[in-house]
Design a protein around this motif. Structure first.
Motif, PDB file in Angstrom:
ATOM      1  N   PHE A 149      40.561  74.531 101.861  1.00 19.39           N
ATOM      2  CA  PHE A 149      40.019  73.191 101.654  1.00 19.39           C
ATOM      3  C   PHE A 149      39.789  72.433 102.955  1.00 19.39           C
ATOM      4  O   PHE A 149      39.378  71.273 102.936  1.00 19.39           O
ATOM      5  N   ALA A 150      40.087  73.072 104.090  1.00 22.30           N
ATOM      6  CA  ALA A 150      39.957  72.381 105.374  1.00 22.30           C
ATOM      7  C   ALA A 150      39.525  73.363 106.448  1.00 22.30           C
ATOM      8  O   ALA A 150      39.709  74.573 106.327  1.00 22.30           O
ATOM      9  N   ASN A 212      53.674  65.677 106.137  1.00 22.05           N
ATOM     10  CA  ASN A 212      53.891  65.703 104.692  1.00 22.05           C
ATOM     11  C   ASN A 212      54.036  64.279 104.164  1.00 22.05           C
ATOM     12  O   ASN A 212      54.683  63.438 104.805  1.00 22.05           O
ATOM     13  N   ALA A 213      53.463  64.002 103.002  1.00 23.20           N
ATOM     14  CA  ALA A 213      53.717  62.716 102.358  1.00 23.20           C
ATOM     15  C   ALA A 213      55.151  62.669 101.837  1.00 23.20           C
ATOM     16  O   ALA A 213      55.784  61.616 101.846  1.00 23.20           O
ATOM     17  N   ILE A 243      45.218  74.009  91.683  1.00 20.48           N
ATOM     18  CA  ILE A 243      46.230  72.971  91.872  1.00 20.48           C
ATOM     19  C   ILE A 243      46.779  73.067  93.290  1.00 20.48           C
ATOM     20  O   ILE A 243      47.276  74.114  93.704  1.00 20.48           O
ATOM     21  N   GLN A 244      46.694  71.967  94.016  1.00 18.37           N
ATOM     22  CA  GLN A 244      47.173  71.922  95.392  1.00 18.37           C
ATOM     23  C   GLN A 244      48.649  71.535  95.406  1.00 18.37           C
ATOM     24  O   GLN A 244      49.010  70.417  95.047  1.00 18.37           O
ATOM     25  N   VAL A 245      49.481  72.479  95.812  1.00 16.15           N
ATOM     26  CA  VAL A 245      50.930  72.269  95.837  1.00 16.15           C
ATOM     27  C   VAL A 245      51.349  72.256  97.308  1.00 16.15           C
ATOM     28  O   VAL A 245      51.705  73.283  97.873  1.00 16.15           O
ATOM     29  N   GLU A 246      51.271  71.067  97.916  1.00 18.66           N
ATOM     30  CA  GLU A 246      51.415  71.005  99.369  1.00 18.66           C
ATOM     31  C   GLU A 246      52.088  69.738  99.878  1.00 18.66           C
ATOM     32  O   GLU A 246      51.990  69.397 101.051  1.00 18.66           O
ATOM     33  N   TYR A 250      47.869  67.084 103.109  1.00 15.36           N
ATOM     34  CA  TYR A 250      46.460  66.899 103.449  1.00 15.36           C
ATOM     35  C   TYR A 250      45.877  65.610 102.869  1.00 15.36           C
ATOM     36  O   TYR A 250      44.668  65.392 102.934  1.00 15.36           O
ATOM     37  N   MET A 251      46.721  64.745 102.324  1.00 12.89           N
ATOM     38  CA  MET A 251      46.213  63.589 101.607  1.00 12.89           C
ATOM     39  C   MET A 251      45.868  62.417 102.506  1.00 12.89           C
ATOM     40  O   MET A 251      45.024  61.590 102.176  1.00 12.89           O
TER      41      MET A 251
END
Length: 270
Positions: A149-150, A212-213, A243-246, A250-251
């Motif tokens: 995605f990046a 990380n958030a 599903i992005q499990v991260e 990246y938010m």
């Protein structure tokens, strides 16, 4: 207990890390599991540990870069357990020494990663889908990556292969949805698998944690629980999704914190 009771799952790359967690949790929730891995001793050991916990599993050899080996794994699953209703395409490779930028990357490495990371997903699905149609439906789950995605300065082949997995997931979902076959992906960020803990120094882990958030890293079970959800009927109206499990890595806009620090320093000066 029993969220995937009666289902038969083939988990590729299941001897360690995310695959091992997923296989263990699927078995715990009632599925019969075939663990397929190049590390066949690890696959068999994982299956034995599942049996000791009261689950049903068997370990077999898989070379995800070989079409016949992938077909043999699907055929074994059907012959051993009578059907296949869950396929977790989880095998993936990366090589930071050879998978560089566009100009400098090793083109043989590009071919190898496309073969293992992408074509294995195509082939596993290709061989499993006819059996799932006979079974009245099924769930295919593909391991993508946030790298899909990046963009990045390195790992061109890896990121490209994982982006292709994301879109292949959509194609499978569209083409076989009317056969009651769902196809979804899971895109992990940094996950603290045993290999990651062993090979990544604390300084590097701290760099990832900074962005990380959430105030912690992911564990293999975080992906495993997502896989169980996607394999179960709880997700029966979800298909074509990744599903992005991260951990929210990246938010956020990565420049904002530095901008805020700069503005604060300027205020302090004047």
């Amino acid at each position: 207990m029993g969220r995937v009771e009666g289902k038969v799952a083939l988990v590729t790359g299941g001897a360690s890390g995310i695959g091992l967690s997923s296989a263990t949790l699927l078995a715990k929730e009632g599925a019969k599991v075939v663990i397929a891995d190049f590390n066949v001793d690890g696959a068999k050991e994982a299956a034995e540990n599942i049996k000791k916990q009261g689950g049903e599993a068997v370990g077999i050899f898989l070379d995800a870069g070989n079409e016949e080996s992938i077909k043999a794994a699907v055929d074994f699953t059907v012959e051993h357990y009578g059907t296949i209703t869950v396929l977790f395409n989880n095998v993936g490779l990366t090589n930071l020494r050879k998978d560089l930028d566009i100009v400098n990357m090793d083109l043989d490495e590009w071919d190898r990663l496309m073969d293992v990371n992408l074509k294995s997903v195509l082939l596993g699905s290709r061989f499993a889908i006819p059996h799932m149609i006979k079974a009245g439906g099924g769930s295919i789950i593909n391991t993508a990556s946030m790298a899909g995605f990046a963009g990045d300065s390195l790992r061109t082949a890896y990121g490209s292969s994982k982006a292709a997995v994301v879109n292949l997931t959509r194609y499978i979902a569209v083409q076989y949805g009317k056969d009651k076959i769902r196809c979804n992906g899971v895109a992990p960020g940094l996950i603290l698998t045993p290999a990651a803990k062993k090979n990544m120094p604390q300084a590097m882990l701290d760099i990832f944690a900074k962005f990380n958030a959430l105030p912690y890293h992911g564990e293999a079970d975080d992906i495993g629980h997502t896989v169980v959800f996607l394999a179960s009927d709880e997700s029966k109206f979800i298909t074509g999704q990744t599903i992005q499990v991260e951990g929210g890595h990246y938010m956020a806009n990565p420049s904002i914190t530095d901008v805020e620090n700069y503005m604060f320093s300027m205020k302090q000066q004047g």
